[in-house]
Design a protein around this motif. Structure first.
Motif, PDB file in Angstrom:
ATOM      1  N   GLY A 194       0.777  -1.235   0.000  1.00  0.00           N
ATOM      2  CA  GLY A 194       0.000   0.000   0.000  1.00  0.00           C
ATOM      3  C   GLY A 194       0.807   1.282   0.000  1.00  0.00           C
TER       4      GLY A 194
ATOM      5  N   THR B 145       2.675   4.597  -0.889  1.00  0.00           N
ATOM      6  CA  THR B 145       2.562   5.612  -1.937  1.00  0.00           C
ATOM      7  C   THR B 145       3.950   6.179  -2.246  1.00  0.00           C
ATOM      8  OG1 THR B 145       2.260   7.427  -0.379  1.00  0.00           O
ATOM      9  CG2 THR B 145       0.250   6.274  -1.122  1.00  0.00           C
TER      10      THR B 145
ATOM     11  N   GLN C  55       5.054   8.389   0.628  1.00  0.00           N
ATOM     12  CA  GLN C  55       5.579   7.634   1.761  1.00  0.00           C
ATOM     13  C   GLN C  55       6.978   7.109   1.459  1.00  0.00           C
ATOM     14  OE1 GLN C  55       2.238   4.946   1.833  1.00  0.00           O
ATOM     15  NE2 GLN C  55       1.400   5.878   3.701  1.00  0.00           N
TER      16      GLN C  55
ATOM     17  N   ASN D  18      -1.026   3.134  -5.903  1.00  0.00           N
ATOM     18  CA  ASN D  18      -1.506   3.423  -4.548  1.00  0.00           C
ATOM     19  C   ASN D  18      -1.778   4.911  -4.359  1.00  0.00           C
ATOM     20  OD1 ASN D  18      -1.525   0.723  -3.673  1.00  0.00           O
ATOM     21  ND2 ASN D  18       0.682   0.829  -3.298  1.00  0.00           N
ATOM     22  N   ASP D  19      -1.006   5.745  -5.034  1.00  0.00           N
ATOM     23  CA  ASP D  19      -1.262   7.191  -5.003  1.00  0.00           C
ATOM     24  C   ASP D  19      -2.634   7.483  -5.608  1.00  0.00           C
ATOM     25  OD1 ASP D  19       1.529   8.769  -4.413  1.00  0.00           O
ATOM     26  OD2 ASP D  19       1.883   6.863  -5.409  1.00  0.00           O
ATOM     27  N   THR D  20      -2.866   6.919  -6.784  1.00  0.00           N
ATOM     28  CA  THR D  20      -4.124   7.146  -7.492  1.00  0.00           C
ATOM     29  C   THR D  20      -5.314   6.722  -6.636  1.00  0.00           C
ATOM     30  OG1 THR D  20      -2.975   6.799  -9.581  1.00  0.00           O
ATOM     31  CG2 THR D  20      -5.366   6.674  -9.632  1.00  0.00           C
ATOM     32  N   LYS D  21      -5.183   5.581  -5.969  1.00  0.00           N
ATOM     33  CA  LYS D  21      -6.253   5.097  -5.090  1.00  0.00           C
ATOM     34  C   LYS D  21      -6.558   6.078  -3.969  1.00  0.00           C
ATOM     35  CE  LYS D  21      -5.268   0.174  -5.583  1.00  0.00           C
ATOM     36  NZ  LYS D  21      -4.805  -1.015  -4.849  1.00  0.00           N
ATOM     37  N   ARG D  22      -5.563   6.859  -3.581  1.00  0.00           N
ATOM     38  CA  ARG D  22      -5.722   7.809  -2.479  1.00  0.00           C
ATOM     39  C   ARG D  22      -5.964   9.243  -2.961  1.00  0.00           C
ATOM     40  NH1 ARG D  22      -2.510   3.735  -0.932  1.00  0.00           N
ATOM     41  NH2 ARG D  22      -2.750   2.853   1.148  1.00  0.00           N
ATOM     42  N   GLY D  23      -6.206   9.396  -4.250  1.00  0.00           N
ATOM     43  CA  GLY D  23      -6.546  10.712  -4.779  1.00  0.00           C
ATOM     44  C   GLY D  23      -5.369  11.605  -5.111  1.00  0.00           C
ATOM     45  N   VAL D  24      -4.164  11.061  -5.098  1.00  0.00           N
ATOM     46  CA  VAL D  24      -2.981  11.847  -5.470  1.00  0.00           C
ATOM     47  C   VAL D  24      -2.906  11.879  -6.994  1.00  0.00           C
ATOM     48  CG1 VAL D  24      -0.452  11.967  -5.335  1.00  0.00           C
ATOM     49  CG2 VAL D  24      -1.776  11.164  -3.364  1.00  0.00           C
TER      50      VAL D  24
END
Length: 160
Positions: free
Chosen positions: A64, A66, A69, A92-98
């Motif tokens: 997970g 990013t 991180q 993982n960035d995309t999943k978190r809106g980055v």
């Protein structure tokens, strides 16, 4: 292909008594769904040891993780790190809106900071992506590699 050739020359030109390789990435490098010994970093170390290398590979990949991180974790790299095998994607960035732009900027900054510290950065994502395009190399979630997929990544890095 360039990553393979560069990986080979990097492993061959190092003083293996002092070699330190760190893997930075997320779940497909951490080994989600397979045992730690089946993850490609552990298999790569075993394959290199079988060739007489004393290279030490530290798997710092986190499920997970990013790019942000990973960037903030660079200060915790083990002393003596000579090579970073970069397997950090942007999913993982995309999943978190980055945004993709911000994620790619983080990756560029990671490479810049590592290079400034004299650490070679080898992008292994093309190898991983090549394996994950083969449905038989994926677990039922169609995201994470099987043990055989991990073995193939390690074999390509070890034989390049």
């Amino acid at each position: 292909m360039f990553a393979l050739v560069f990986a080979s020359s990097a492993f061959l030109t190092m003083s293996f008594a002092q070699a330190q390789v760190v893997v930075i990435g997320a779940s497909n490098s951490q080994g989600k769904g397979v045992s730690a010994s089946e993850a490609w970093p552990a298999q790569l170390q075993s394959m290199l040891a079988a060739k007489g290398s004393s290279t030490q590979i530290t798997n710092a990949a986190l499920n997970g993780q990013t790019t942000g991180q990973a960037l903030s974790g660079l200060s915790a790299l083990p002393p003596g790190t000579k090579i970073v095998l970069m397997a950090q994607g942007t999913q993982n960035d995309t999943k978190r809106g980055v945004s993709q732009e911000d994620a790619l900027a983080n990756k560029r900054e990671m490479k810049k900071l590592l290079t400034e510290r004299g650490i070679r950065v080898i992008n292994v994502l093309p190898i991983i992506h090549g394996i994950t395009r083969q449905p038989s190399m994926l677990q039922p979630d169609h995201i994470h590699m099987t043990a055989e997929g991990h073995r193939k990544v390690a074999a390509q890095l070890a034989s390049s």
